[in-house]
Design an enzyme around this catalytic site. Structure first.
Site, PDB file in Angstrom:
ATOM      1  N   GLU A 131     111.739  82.654 -39.194  1.00 30.21           N
ATOM      2  CA  GLU A 131     111.765  84.078 -38.836  1.00 30.21           C
ATOM      3  C   GLU A 131     113.143  84.502 -38.332  1.00 30.21           C
ATOM      4  O   GLU A 131     113.641  85.592 -38.657  1.00 30.21           O
ATOM      5  CB  GLU A 131     110.718  84.343 -37.740  1.00 30.21           C
ATOM      6  N   VAL A 134     116.257  85.853 -40.621  1.00 33.74           N
ATOM      7  CA  VAL A 134     116.373  87.188 -41.229  1.00 33.74           C
ATOM      8  C   VAL A 134     116.290  88.253 -40.151  1.00 33.74           C
ATOM      9  O   VAL A 134     115.255  88.425 -39.506  1.00 33.74           O
ATOM     10  CB  VAL A 134     115.263  87.426 -42.278  1.00 33.74           C
ATOM     11  N   LYS A 207     120.212  86.675 -46.242  1.00 36.37           N
ATOM     12  CA  LYS A 207     118.980  87.211 -45.652  1.00 36.37           C
ATOM     13  C   LYS A 207     118.153  87.934 -46.706  1.00 36.37           C
ATOM     14  O   LYS A 207     116.927  87.816 -46.732  1.00 36.37           O
ATOM     15  CB  LYS A 207     119.324  88.163 -44.502  1.00 36.37           C
TER      16      LYS A 207
END
Ligand SMILES: NC(=O)c1ccc[n+]([C@@H]2O[C@H](COP(=O)([O-])OP(=O)(O)OC[C@H]3O[C@@H](n4cnc5c(N)ncnc54)[C@H](OP(=O)(O)O)[C@@H]3O)[C@@H](O)[C@H]2O)c1
Length: 430
Positions: A131, A134, A207
């Site tokens: 998590e 990004v 990302k």
């Protein structure tokens, strides 16, 4: 009460220190949310003697993070070293091979090796959480995997790099040019001494590749991302954008098209009516459009010790409780391998700025080049008059295919009255 979850951290820099601080400061809350204690049992970094803003007290120090990743007493390895190869990659692979869960903030590693690492994690029956990789503290991957799981995702787009957003915001607010604002950002610590990963769009592309994989159930395809950075955005373009009702933002955008998966990172003209136009400074934001939910926008801090630690620990809590979908939402074997849509087939509207000699017939020649390539002009404006001298001319187009726009720009660039290479910025109607 379940047994404690035993955690090792490789890397005690900005994010590593944030994670250690969070584990300590919110220990009681984390224990309640996890239903068990979370225990830091091993740490590693490069230089044991470096002064750090955290106390690691009696937690055992390991000079070799790769060996630490295989320790029998460790349940979860948190990798916060960085880089797509070398030690970080070895730490993650070693941990997974030894059946340890892994949490990482390392977008470069995941963008290059994400699918293969997810496959390894699944084979070993452990989690790979990323998590934090990004948009730092913004829980966008969890939102896509869980809260928006009922939707076919139509597109994702976001401001994914705080350094670029800060530079563009400063340029707009102060009217200064790119080089001056970059130098100031470096002196303030908002930009690295070598800023190319950020300003050339590579960090945002890492990302975006992860976001697109989760949103569309695709393998991670970093090589398929079209990347342009912000070096060529000028103060003049920012002023024109303002006059035309836009803000220039570096966006990462992904969607499925009839030609495959389109992933692109480049400066965009964002209409002032769109929420992303108003996300300023180091903030990040992501807009997701789902077929049932419509548009959802999340905004927050995309970097920094505390926001990034927040995302790292969210993954850790999922591991502690045994919740959570696979990192890429689907098992790695179920991810599709779609072709990447060529930019030549991209359809969109365009802003073009030219520096031309102010003399009769110039505008007619430009209009003819556009007409010959079937590019439909929306408006054209010339700022000021200086007969015989250079003046900027700006035009915007209706939606059309990029290949035609490129051919028209080549013809325009070849006109002897056009003094500089044309500057083209895509308009995104968000
Ligand atoms: N900074 C952010 O806001 C942010 C946000 C989101 C994601 N990330 C990602 O998080 C990761 C870490 O970033 P960061 O900013 O925290 O980096 P950082 O401040 O440079 O810290 C890196 C840490 O790794 C250690 N390290 C480097 N090489 C090593 C090696 N060969 N063996 C053992 N340890 C080694 C360093 O040790 P020493 O301390 O001894 O030098 C340092 O503690 C990166 O993947 C980055 O992309 C960062």
């Amino acid at each position: 009460m379940k047994t404690p979850l035993k955690v090792a951290i490789a890397g005690l820099g900005t994010v590593g220190a944030g994670v250690v601080a969070l584990l300590k400061r919110n220990a009681t809350l984390l224990e309640r949310h996890a239903g068990r204690k979370i225990e830091l049992v091993a740490v590693s970094a490069r230089d044991r003697n470096r002064a750090r803003p955290i106390e690691i007290g009696s937690v055992p120090w390991h000079s070799d993070p790769v060996a630490m990743a295989a320790l029998p007493e460790v349940d979860v390895v948190i990798e916060l070293i960085g880089g797509s190869e070398g030690t970080a990659r070895q730490v993650v692979a070693r941990a997974l091979e030894h059946g340890k869960h892994v949490v990482t903030a390392n977008k470069a590693l995941l963008a290059h090796h994400g699918t293969e690492l997810a496959r390894l994690a699944e084979a070993k029956g452990v989690a790979l959480g990323f998590e934090a990789a990004v948009a730092g503290g913004i829980p966008i991957l969890k939102a896509l995997r869980e809260g928006l799981a009922a939707n076919r995702i139509l597109r994702v787009c976001g401001i994914l790099n705080g350094t670029c957003n800060y530079i563009l915001s400063q340029m707009r607010e102060t009217g200064r040019d790119f080089a001056a604002v970059l130098a100031e950002a470096q002196s303030l610590g908002y930009a690295e001494a070598d800023p190319s990963f950020d300003i050339d769009g590579i960090d945002a592309a890492h990302k975006l590749a992860l976001l697109a994989a989760v949103a569309f159930g695709n393998v991670v395809d970093f090589a398929g991302v079209h990347v342009e950075g912000i070096r060529h955005v000028s103060a003049l373009d920012i002023a024109f954008a303002q006059d035309l009702g836009y803000r220039i933002k570096l966006l990462g955008l992904a969607r499925l098209t009839e030609h495959g998966i389109e992933q692109r990172v480049h400066p965009c003209m964002v209409p002032l009516s769109a929420p992303l136009a108003h996300v300023e400074g180091v903030f990040n934001a992501i807009m997701v459009e789902g077929d049932f939910v419509g548009r959802v926008t999340l905004e927050g801090r995309g970097a920094g010790a505390e926001p990034t630690a927040s995302a790292v620990i969210a993954d850790l809590l999922d591991i502690a409780t045994g919740r959570g979908a696979p990192g890429f939402a689907l098992p790695a074997s179920a991810l599709e391998r779609r072709p990447s849509a060529p930019m030549a087939r991209h359809r969109g509207a365009y802003y073009v700025r030219l520096m031309v000699v102010d003399r009769p017939g110039v505008i007619a020649d430009i209009a003819a080049a556009l007409r010959d390539e079937a590019v439909s002009m929306e408006q054209m404006l010339q700022r000021g008059r200086a007969p015989g001298e250079a003046v900027p001319v700006v035009l915007t187009t209706h939606e059309g295919e990029e290949a035609g726009m490129r051919r028209a720009l080549d013809r325009i660039a070849a006109l002897d009255t056009v003094l500089e290479p044309p500057r083209m910025i895509r308009v995104e109607n968000l």
